[in-house]
Design a protein around this motif. Sequence first.
Motif, mmCIF file in Angstrom:
data_model
loop_
_atom_site.group_PDB
_atom_site.id
_atom_site.type_symbol
_atom_site.label_atom_id
_atom_site.label_comp_id
_atom_site.label_asym_id
_atom_site.label_seq_id
_atom_site.Cartn_x
_atom_site.Cartn_y
_atom_site.Cartn_z
ATOM 1 N N UNK A 241 -1.832 -0.588 -4.462
ATOM 2 C CA UNK A 241 -2.814 0.490 -4.331
ATOM 3 C C UNK A 241 -2.110 1.674 -3.683
ATOM 4 N N UNK A 242 -2.598 2.889 -3.974
ATOM 5 C CA UNK A 242 -2.033 4.082 -3.342
ATOM 6 C C UNK A 242 -3.166 4.891 -2.717
ATOM 7 N N UNK A 243 -3.032 5.185 -1.428
ATOM 8 C CA UNK A 243 -4.044 5.990 -0.738
ATOM 9 C C UNK A 243 -3.327 7.116 -0.002
ATOM 10 N N UNK A 244 -3.294 8.313 -0.582
ATOM 11 C CA UNK A 244 -2.575 9.405 0.062
ATOM 12 C C UNK A 244 -2.884 10.737 -0.582
ATOM 13 N N UNK A 245 -4.036 11.308 -0.224
ATOM 14 C CA UNK A 245 -4.453 12.657 -0.670
ATOM 15 C C UNK A 245 -4.197 12.845 -2.165
ATOM 16 N N UNK B 110 0.851 -1.197 0.000
ATOM 17 C CA UNK B 110 0.000 0.000 0.000
ATOM 18 C C UNK B 110 0.887 1.247 0.000
ATOM 19 N N UNK B 111 0.743 2.068 -1.018
ATOM 20 C CA UNK B 111 1.477 3.333 -1.081
ATOM 21 C C UNK B 111 0.766 4.377 -0.234
ATOM 22 N N UNK B 112 1.530 5.088 0.592
ATOM 23 C CA UNK B 112 0.950 6.050 1.539
ATOM 24 C C UNK B 112 1.855 7.271 1.696
ATOM 25 N N UNK B 113 1.356 8.261 2.432
ATOM 26 C CA UNK B 113 2.169 9.355 2.975
ATOM 27 C C UNK B 113 2.403 9.024 4.457
ATOM 28 N N UNK C 299 3.424 -1.136 4.041
ATOM 29 C CA UNK C 299 3.289 0.279 3.699
ATOM 30 C C UNK C 299 4.544 0.745 2.968
ATOM 31 N N UNK C 300 4.332 1.488 1.904
ATOM 32 C CA UNK C 300 5.480 2.070 1.195
ATOM 33 C C UNK C 300 5.217 3.560 1.036
ATOM 34 N N UNK C 301 6.128 4.364 1.551
ATOM 35 C CA UNK C 301 5.939 5.817 1.536
ATOM 36 C C UNK C 301 6.365 6.370 0.182
ATOM 37 N N UNK C 302 5.443 7.031 -0.484
ATOM 38 C CA UNK C 302 5.706 7.581 -1.823
ATOM 39 C C UNK C 302 5.294 9.054 -1.817
ATOM 40 N N UNK C 303 6.218 9.980 -2.093
ATOM 41 C CA UNK C 303 5.849 11.402 -2.129
ATOM 42 C C UNK C 303 5.042 11.725 -3.385
#
Length: 299
Positions: free
Chosen positions: A127-131, A65-68, A108-112
């Motif tokens: 999947x990516x969930x981050x604004x 899961x891509x996140x901030x 979790x993978x942090x992606x800017x």
Amino acid sequence: MGRLVSLRTLGVLLAVLAMAFGAACGREGSPGGQPVAGSPVAQNVQVPGSPTFAAIQQRGGRLVLGVKNDQPGLGIQDPTTGQYTGFDIEIGRMVAAGLGVPPEQIEYRVIPSAAREDAISRGDVDLYVGTYTINNSRKQRVGFAGPYFVAGQDLLVRADDQSITGPQTLQGKRVCSATGSTPIQRVREQNLTQNVVEFQNYSQCVDALRGGQVDAVTTDNAILAGYAAQTPDQLRVVGQTFSQEPYGIGMNRDDAAMRAKVNDLLQAAENDGTWTRLYNETLGRSGTPAPQPPPIERY
Ligand code: GLU
């Protein structure tokens, strides 16, 4: 007497320990939020024709899961416990559970902001969930389920600054935003100021605002509200939104089966009250009551 003192010392020590424990658990003063009850994990899920789902299964049921990790209320990692909390994170966990993936199987993978399209199209994240604002140019490279929330671009300023009251008051001001974001693009397109400062992450902009190197941070109101809430005596959100930012869950552009499945899960959560509960336990804690969840747009 000596014994009395040592008892008192013990009491103080216990109080200090209790406070430290409270902070570590994400209560007062900690950037992390409180734990939120998870959604039931679906059993025997199939998503026929979904390459993303097939990849999750091949990995033994682990979902990336891509996140901030620096956006309080939305997606933030507590530095002490390593726990992720926030509305985006809870939406991600809810969707994972609907796909049959329990929370402990989420990586979790942090992606800017600037790296999202590349990370998703390369398959670095499922999947990516981050604004992540849904828009047509991003749709050329990634697929979106949702929207699951609608934010609006706003401004964060130092609490004692009365000179910035909206986007038209930014001329000559130093304005900070994140590389690759829709807000920084809008500042440039609309020529709101010549003096744009950009960083990978909004928290770097907020540090620059506190330090006096910039005069305003611009991005979605929901993100800015989280920073303002950390130090309300120092920072405030102007409160004049000047865009619509519908948040989507990013995924492989061509995985229509996964897009339909995630839309179904979002729709169900909006219908059965889960969405409102997740909002209330995250973003809602800063005082803004839960809005109506937005209609899901299938394309
Ligand atoms: N929602 C905007 C965007 O997707 C700003 C927030 C962000 O950078 O994540 O660009």
